[in-house]
Design a protein around this motif. Structure first.
Motif, PDB file in Angstrom:
ATOM      1  N   MET A   1       0.848  -1.180   0.000  1.00 47.93           N
ATOM      2  CA  MET A   1       0.000   0.000   0.000  1.00 47.93           C
ATOM      3  C   MET A   1       0.892   1.242   0.000  1.00 47.93           C
ATOM      4  SD  MET A   1      -2.697   1.312   2.834  1.00 47.93           S
ATOM      5  CE  MET A   1      -1.456   1.894   3.944  1.00 47.93           C
ATOM      6  N   ARG A   2       0.631   2.131  -0.914  1.00 48.80           N
ATOM      7  CA  ARG A   2       1.396   3.366  -1.017  1.00 48.80           C
ATOM      8  C   ARG A   2       0.614   4.505  -0.384  1.00 48.80           C
ATOM      9  NH1 ARG A   2       4.001   3.945  -6.839  1.00 48.80           N
ATOM     10  NH2 ARG A   2       5.565   2.495  -6.159  1.00 48.80           N
ATOM     11  N   GLU A   3       1.285   5.271   0.470  1.00 48.54           N
ATOM     12  CA  GLU A   3       0.640   6.397   1.139  1.00 48.54           C
ATOM     13  C   GLU A   3       1.218   7.701   0.603  1.00 48.54           C
ATOM     14  OE1 GLU A   3       0.388   8.413   5.566  1.00 48.54           O
ATOM     15  OE2 GLU A   3       1.627   6.643   5.247  1.00 48.54           O
ATOM     16  N   LEU A   4       0.364   8.601   0.172  1.00 44.63           N
ATOM     17  CA  LEU A   4       0.797   9.911  -0.294  1.00 44.63           C
ATOM     18  C   LEU A   4       1.207  10.750   0.914  1.00 44.63           C
ATOM     19  CD1 LEU A   4       1.084  12.068  -2.560  1.00 44.63           C
ATOM     20  CD2 LEU A   4      -1.273  12.706  -2.046  1.00 44.63           C
ATOM     21  N   ILE A   5       2.435  11.255   0.905  1.00 43.93           N
ATOM     22  CA  ILE A   5       2.926  12.104   1.986  1.00 43.93           C
ATOM     23  C   ILE A   5       2.745  13.565   1.622  1.00 43.93           C
ATOM     24  CG2 ILE A   5       4.920  12.708   3.404  1.00 43.93           C
ATOM     25  CD1 ILE A   5       3.852   9.885   3.895  1.00 43.93           C
ATOM     26  N   THR A   6       3.174  13.948   0.430  1.00 45.35           N
ATOM     27  CA  THR A   6       3.011  15.332  -0.010  1.00 45.35           C
ATOM     28  C   THR A   6       3.071  15.418  -1.523  1.00 45.35           C
ATOM     29  OG1 THR A   6       3.796  17.598   0.236  1.00 45.35           O
ATOM     30  CG2 THR A   6       5.465  15.910   0.147  1.00 45.35           C
ATOM     31  N   ARG A   7       2.461  16.433  -2.054  1.00 44.29           N
ATOM     32  CA  ARG A   7       2.575  16.787  -3.468  1.00 44.29           C
ATOM     33  C   ARG A   7       2.754  18.296  -3.469  1.00 44.29           C
ATOM     34  NH1 ARG A   7      -1.907  14.466  -6.002  1.00 44.29           N
ATOM     35  NH2 ARG A   7      -0.664  12.618  -6.346  1.00 44.29           N
ATOM     36  N   SER A   8       3.959  18.743  -3.747  1.00 45.08           N
ATOM     37  CA  SER A   8       4.273  20.160  -3.628  1.00 45.08           C
ATOM     38  C   SER A   8       5.314  20.542  -4.675  1.00 45.08           C
ATOM     39  CB  SER A   8       4.789  20.447  -2.212  1.00 45.08           C
ATOM     40  OG  SER A   8       4.909  21.827  -1.996  1.00 45.08           O
ATOM     41  N   TRP A   9       5.672  21.800  -4.697  1.00 42.10           N
ATOM     42  CA  TRP A   9       6.623  22.320  -5.680  1.00 42.10           C
ATOM     43  C   TRP A   9       8.000  22.479  -5.061  1.00 42.10           C
ATOM     44  CZ3 TRP A   9       5.346  22.967 -10.721  1.00 42.10           C
ATOM     45  CH2 TRP A   9       3.996  22.922 -11.038  1.00 42.10           C
ATOM     46  N   THR A  10       9.028  22.222  -5.863  1.00 40.84           N
ATOM     47  CA  THR A  10      10.400  22.431  -5.423  1.00 40.84           C
ATOM     48  C   THR A  10      10.761  23.890  -5.638  1.00 40.84           C
ATOM     49  OG1 THR A  10      11.372  22.034  -7.593  1.00 40.84           O
ATOM     50  CG2 THR A  10      11.045  20.114  -6.176  1.00 40.84           C
ATOM     51  N   GLY A  11      11.895  24.284  -5.095  1.00 39.87           N
ATOM     52  CA  GLY A  11      12.480  25.579  -5.445  1.00 39.87           C
ATOM     53  C   GLY A  11      13.135  25.403  -6.807  1.00 39.87           C
ATOM     54  N   ASP A  12      14.331  25.885  -6.966  1.00 38.69           N
ATOM     55  CA  ASP A  12      15.041  25.662  -8.221  1.00 38.69           C
ATOM     56  C   ASP A  12      15.339  24.184  -8.379  1.00 38.69           C
ATOM     57  OD1 ASP A  12      15.034  28.344  -8.805  1.00 38.69           O
ATOM     58  OD2 ASP A  12      16.956  28.721  -7.854  1.00 38.69           O
ATOM     59  N   GLY A  54       7.809   1.427   4.535  1.00 43.59           N
ATOM     60  CA  GLY A  54       8.762   2.150   5.360  1.00 43.59           C
ATOM     61  C   GLY A  54       9.777   2.982   4.602  1.00 43.59           C
ATOM     62  N   LYS A  55       9.695   3.004   3.264  1.00 42.06           N
ATOM     63  CA  LYS A  55      10.640   3.786   2.457  1.00 42.06           C
ATOM     64  C   LYS A  55       9.900   4.925   1.778  1.00 42.06           C
ATOM     65  CE  LYS A  55      13.738  -0.032   1.494  1.00 42.06           C
ATOM     66  NZ  LYS A  55      14.375  -0.839   0.454  1.00 42.06           N
ATOM     67  N   TYR A  56      10.577   6.086   1.712  1.00 42.95           N
ATOM     68  CA  TYR A  56      10.007   7.250   1.054  1.00 42.95           C
ATOM     69  C   TYR A  56      10.592   7.355  -0.352  1.00 42.95           C
ATOM     70  CZ  TYR A  56       8.545   8.756   5.703  1.00 42.95           C
ATOM     71  OH  TYR A  56       7.961   8.833   6.941  1.00 42.95           O
ATOM     72  N   ARG A  57       9.742   7.665  -1.311  1.00 44.22           N
ATOM     73  CA  ARG A  57      10.177   7.853  -2.694  1.00 44.22           C
ATOM     74  C   ARG A  57       9.645   9.190  -3.198  1.00 44.22           C
ATOM     75  NH1 ARG A  57      12.567   3.471  -4.782  1.00 44.22           N
ATOM     76  NH2 ARG A  57      12.086   1.480  -3.825  1.00 44.22           N
ATOM     77  N   MET A  58      10.519   9.917  -3.898  1.00 42.21           N
ATOM     78  CA  MET A  58      10.135  11.194  -4.488  1.00 42.21           C
ATOM     79  C   MET A  58      10.153  11.035  -6.007  1.00 42.21           C
ATOM     80  SD  MET A  58      11.918  14.936  -4.061  1.00 42.21           S
ATOM     81  CE  MET A  58      11.265  15.288  -2.441  1.00 42.21           C
ATOM     82  N   LYS A  59       9.072  11.461  -6.616  1.00 42.03           N
ATOM     83  CA  LYS A  59       8.952  11.404  -8.066  1.00 42.03           C
ATOM     84  C   LYS A  59       8.700  12.824  -8.551  1.00 42.03           C
ATOM     85  CE  LYS A  59       6.527   8.899 -11.659  1.00 42.03           C
ATOM     86  NZ  LYS A  59       5.490   7.918 -11.953  1.00 42.03           N
ATOM     87  N   PHE A  95       3.065   5.193  12.547  1.00 39.67           N
ATOM     88  CA  PHE A  95       4.480   5.362  12.211  1.00 39.67           C
ATOM     89  C   PHE A  95       4.714   6.711  11.528  1.00 39.67           C
ATOM     90  CE2 PHE A  95       7.948   5.046   9.176  1.00 39.67           C
ATOM     91  CZ  PHE A  95       8.991   4.715  10.022  1.00 39.67           C
ATOM     92  N   THR A  96       3.818   7.089  10.627  1.00 34.41           N
ATOM     93  CA  THR A  96       3.955   8.373   9.933  1.00 34.41           C
ATOM     94  C   THR A  96       3.858   9.529  10.919  1.00 34.41           C
ATOM     95  OG1 THR A  96       3.020   7.445   7.920  1.00 34.41           O
ATOM     96  CG2 THR A  96       2.991   9.837   8.116  1.00 34.41           C
ATOM     97  N   ASP A  97       2.886   9.486  11.834  1.00 34.81           N
ATOM     98  CA  ASP A  97       2.739  10.555  12.824  1.00 34.81           C
ATOM     99  C   ASP A  97       3.961  10.630  13.734  1.00 34.81           C
ATOM    100  OD1 ASP A  97       0.284  11.185  11.806  1.00 34.81           O
ATOM    101  OD2 ASP A  97      -0.832  10.007  13.271  1.00 34.81           O
ATOM    102  N   LEU A  98       4.450   9.490  14.175  1.00 32.13           N
ATOM    103  CA  LEU A  98       5.634   9.466  15.026  1.00 32.13           C
ATOM    104  C   LEU A  98       6.852  10.006  14.278  1.00 32.13           C
ATOM    105  CD1 LEU A  98       6.880   8.682  17.719  1.00 32.13           C
ATOM    106  CD2 LEU A  98       7.218   6.374  16.818  1.00 32.13           C
ATOM    107  N   SER A  99       6.990   9.649  13.002  1.00 33.59           N
ATOM    108  CA  SER A  99       8.107  10.144  12.190  1.00 33.59           C
ATOM    109  C   SER A  99       8.060  11.661  12.066  1.00 33.59           C
ATOM    110  CB  SER A  99       8.070   9.526  10.791  1.00 33.59           C
ATOM    111  OG  SER A  99       8.214   8.142  10.859  1.00 33.59           O
ATOM    112  N   ARG A 100       6.875  12.212  11.893  1.00 33.56           N
ATOM    113  CA  ARG A 100       6.732  13.670  11.803  1.00 33.56           C
ATOM    114  C   ARG A 100       7.204  14.341  13.086  1.00 33.56           C
ATOM    115  NH1 ARG A 100       0.837  13.379   9.699  1.00 33.56           N
ATOM    116  NH2 ARG A 100       1.223  12.849   7.548  1.00 33.56           N
ATOM    117  N   GLU A 101       6.771  13.815  14.229  1.00 35.52           N
ATOM    118  CA  GLU A 101       7.149  14.408  15.513  1.00 35.52           C
ATOM    119  C   GLU A 101       8.655  14.323  15.747  1.00 35.52           C
ATOM    120  OE1 GLU A 101       5.250  16.192  17.603  1.00 35.52           O
ATOM    121  OE2 GLU A 101       3.736  15.970  16.051  1.00 35.52           O
TER     122      GLU A 101
END
Length: 116
Positions: A1-12, A54-59, A95-101
């Motif tokens: 199961m894949r959980e969306l963490i964020t969808r946002s814009w980068t700087g440069d 348990g692994k984060y991936r950025m696309k 786990f996600t909430d604990l990781s944020r804290e």
């Protein structure tokens, strides 16, 4: 199961290589820990971060590859997720909430150390 963490814009946009840190518009920071390299320069790109097993991936927008990243600062503007029905999904949310804290506290300790 894949959980969306964020969808946002980068700087440069500076490409993808080991150790580069991306600050996203939502306030989160991500360090690339993937050995693959994708170099180019440009303006902002939209980044999507997901977590699975348990692994984060950025696309990045326009790129079919996902790169392994580690959170330095997780987005703090997301509401706390509602508990899911199955045990594994509930553990993933906790786990996600604990990781944020933990990331918030680590960031505040680093800022305090810089000021001293």
């Amino acid at each position: 199961m894949r959980e969306l963490i964020t969808r946002s814009w980068t700087g440069d946009w500076v490409g993808v290589y080991y150790g580069v840190v991306y600050d996203l518009d939502d306030g989160s920071k991500w360090e690339v820990i993937d050995d693959r390299i994708h170099t180019s320069l440009g303006l902002r790109k939209r980044a999507t971060v997901t977590r699975s097993r348990g692994k984060y991936r950025m696309k990045f927008e326009g790129d079919r590859k996902g790169y392994l990243v580690k959170p330095l600062v997780l987005p703090n503007n997301r509401p706390i997720p509602m508990p899911k029905r199955t045990r594994d999904q509930l553990v993933a949310c906790l786990f996600t909430d604990l990781s944020r804290e933990i990331a918030k506290h680590q960031n505040s300790f680093q800022e305090d150390a810089r000021m001293e």
